[in-house]
Design an enzyme around this catalytic site. Structure first.
Site, short mmCIF file in Angstrom:
data_model
loop_
_atom_site.label_atom_id
_atom_site.label_comp_id
_atom_site.label_asym_id
_atom_site.label_seq_id
_atom_site.Cartn_x
_atom_site.Cartn_y
_atom_site.Cartn_z
N SER A 59 -58.40 18.70 -2.03
CA SER A 59 -57.62 19.87 -2.43
C SER A 59 -57.28 20.68 -1.17
CB SER A 59 -58.41 20.74 -3.40
OG SER A 59 -59.51 21.32 -2.73
N ASP A 96 -54.58 16.88 -3.31
CA ASP A 96 -54.75 17.21 -4.73
C ASP A 96 -54.25 18.65 -4.97
OD1 ASP A 96 -55.69 16.77 -7.33
OD2 ASP A 96 -57.70 17.51 -6.87
N HIS A 97 -53.39 18.84 -5.94
CA HIS A 97 -52.89 20.16 -6.32
C HIS A 97 -52.27 20.95 -5.16
CE1 HIS A 97 -54.39 19.91 -10.38
NE2 HIS A 97 -55.51 19.43 -9.91
N ASP A 118 -48.14 20.41 -7.19
CA ASP A 118 -48.43 20.93 -8.52
C ASP A 118 -47.66 22.23 -8.73
OD1 ASP A 118 -49.34 21.92 -10.86
OD2 ASP A 118 -51.46 21.99 -10.30
N GLY A 193 -63.06 21.23 -14.33
CA GLY A 193 -64.37 21.87 -14.27
C GLY A 193 -65.38 21.27 -15.24
N SER A 231 -63.40 14.34 -15.79
CA SER A 231 -64.85 14.14 -15.71
C SER A 231 -65.44 14.13 -17.12
CB SER A 231 -65.51 15.24 -14.89
OG SER A 231 -65.37 14.98 -13.50
N ASP A 273 -63.80 14.92 -10.10
CA ASP A 273 -64.43 15.78 -9.10
C ASP A 273 -65.77 16.30 -9.63
OD1 ASP A 273 -65.13 17.54 -7.13
OD2 ASP A 273 -63.28 18.69 -7.14
P1 13P Z 1 -62.68 17.35 -13.14
O1 13P Z 1 -63.01 18.79 -12.92
O2 13P Z 1 -62.71 16.99 -14.60
O3 13P Z 1 -63.55 16.43 -12.34
O4 13P Z 1 -61.15 17.11 -12.65
C1 13P Z 1 -60.87 16.84 -11.31
C2 13P Z 1 -59.42 16.90 -11.02
O5 13P Z 1 -58.56 16.87 -11.88
C3 13P Z 1 -59.02 16.98 -9.60
O6 13P Z 1 -57.65 17.12 -9.46
O1 G3H Z 2 -58.64 20.09 -9.54
C1 G3H Z 2 -59.34 20.71 -8.76
C2 G3H Z 2 -60.33 19.95 -7.97
O2 G3H Z 2 -61.49 19.76 -8.71
C3 G3H Z 2 -60.57 20.57 -6.62
O3 G3H Z 2 -61.29 21.74 -6.70
O4 G3H Z 2 -60.20 23.49 -5.24
O5 G3H Z 2 -62.65 23.55 -5.75
O6 G3H Z 2 -61.71 21.82 -4.21
P1 G3H Z 2 -61.47 22.72 -5.41
ZN ZN Z 3 -56.73 18.20 -11.03
#
Ligand code: 13P
Ligand code: G3H
Ligand code: ZN
Length: 326
Positions: A59, A96-97, A118, A193, A231, A273
């Site tokens: 991320s 990611d995002h 995103d 989460g 998750s 994650d």
């Molecule tokens: P989780 O919080 O369900 O592991 O999702 C992770 C995720 O989507 C990272 O982009």
């Molecule tokens: O989708 C979000 C991921 O779990 C990353 O989370 O911004 O805490 O690294 P983070």
């Molecule tokens: Zn995500």
């Protein structure tokens, strides 16, 4: 400003061929997030041991935590470790995002092979404009791009949403055609989460909206779909955390059977994650509780890394179906 690095020079690949194979083979490629050395090693070793392709996911805040320049070297070192182990599994490095064009561009310029823009929290037109802008920068450099339509509840890096908005299937063809994305993240009931559902006593987790997924598949035949927030919030880790002094009373995630069903569909990438965080935290809590005099980080981070390797092997083999597909 750091030198421009191309992902091929780091031994990485983009996600194109990974997704083609996943679509044909009816499995999903795992995308595991990492923030530190032990997580990165565990993801790679777990995927080497199970013969799985892998998307290493970072991320924007994780990149900042590591340091952008340091991250390039971690990724390079990770791939070299994999090759030193005699493995040829494909490895992608994915943002990611990503929330701005500038962040996506910076990642592309520093060796990422894939990026997500995103824009799901923006109005649709702005989401499309931003996503298109990233695609125009990424594609000439052979970097793949993931877009998102629909909003997941929970925290998406800096953006938090109380409620989810399911993806509207009638919007996906236009979005994909106008942006040129290589894959699309959708909202069908997952969330980010460890607290995905607010369940009343006796209630069970609501099923994912497979009807929406099927309608999207019908409208975009053969197009790679991405599932975020996937998750399971593995109960054995939550129980261990609670047993050894933690407090995660209402944690709940996506049942494995639903993820197996998604992996057999057009879902080619499943993001994980939280489960990795839980595996490490449970192990560290247990060691701290059982060996209060321990103070060598290798003695708790090492076992946490081992547990994460086991979790990754399990997911690849029994949930995503990616084991042996590299
Ligand atoms: P989780 O919080 O369900 O592991 O999702 C992770 C995720 O989507 C990272 O982009
Ligand atoms: O989708 C979000 C991921 O779990 C990353 O989370 O911004 O805490 O690294 P983070
Ligand atoms: Zn995500």
């Amino acid at each position: 400003m750091a030198a421009i690095v191309r992902y091929n020079d780091l031994g990485l690949v983009n996600t194109k061929e990974m997704f083609e194979k996943a679509m044909a083979g009816r499995y999903a490629v795992p995308a595991y997030n990492f923030n530190n050395m032990e997580q990165l090693q565990a993801i790679l070793v777990g995927c080497v041991q199970s013969g799985s392709p892998v998307i290493l996911q970072v991320s924007g805040s994780a990149r900042k935590y590591i340091h952008p320049v340091f991250l390039v070297h971690m990724a390079k070192g990770g791939v070299e470790m994999v090759r030193d182990m005699g493995s040829s599994i494909p490895v992608a490095l994915h943002l990611d995002h990503g929330d701005t064009f500038e962040l996506a561009k910076s990642c592309i310029d520093m060796g990422f092979s894939s990026v997500m823009l995103d824009g799901s929290h923006h109005p649709k037109e702005e989401n499309m404009r931003l996503t298109r802008q990233v695609v125009e920068y990424a594609h000439p450099r052979d970097v793949t791009v993931e877009g998102e339509l629909g909003v997941l509840a929970g925290i998406e890096d800096k953006v938090a949403s109380e409620v989810s908005h399911y993806t509207r299937p009638e919007e996906v063809e236009d979005f994909v055609a106008k942006t040129g994305v290589d894959s699309l993240a959708i909202s069908i009931g997952t969330s980010h989460g460890a607290y995905k559902f607010k369940l009343k006593p006796g209630e069970s987790v609501p099923p994912l909206r497979f009807d929406i997924l099927e309608e999207i598949e019908r409208r975009l035949p053969g197009f790679p779909i991405v599932l975020h927030g996937a998750s399971s919030v593995m109960p054995k880790y939550v129980e261990e955390i609670n047993r050894f002094g933690g407090s995660m009373e209402d944690a709940a995630g996506i049942p494995e059977e639903q993820l197996r069903r998604a992996a057999r569909s057009a879902v080619c990438k499943i993001n994980i994650d939280s489960d990795g965080r839980l595996a490490m935290t449970a192990t560290i809590r247990k060691i701290f509780a059982q060996k209060p005099s321990e103070f060598d980080p290798r003695k708790y981070l090492g076992p946490a890394r081992d547990e994460l390797i086991e979790m990754i092997r399990y997911k690849n083999e029994h949930v995503l179906g990616s084991a042996g597909k590299a």
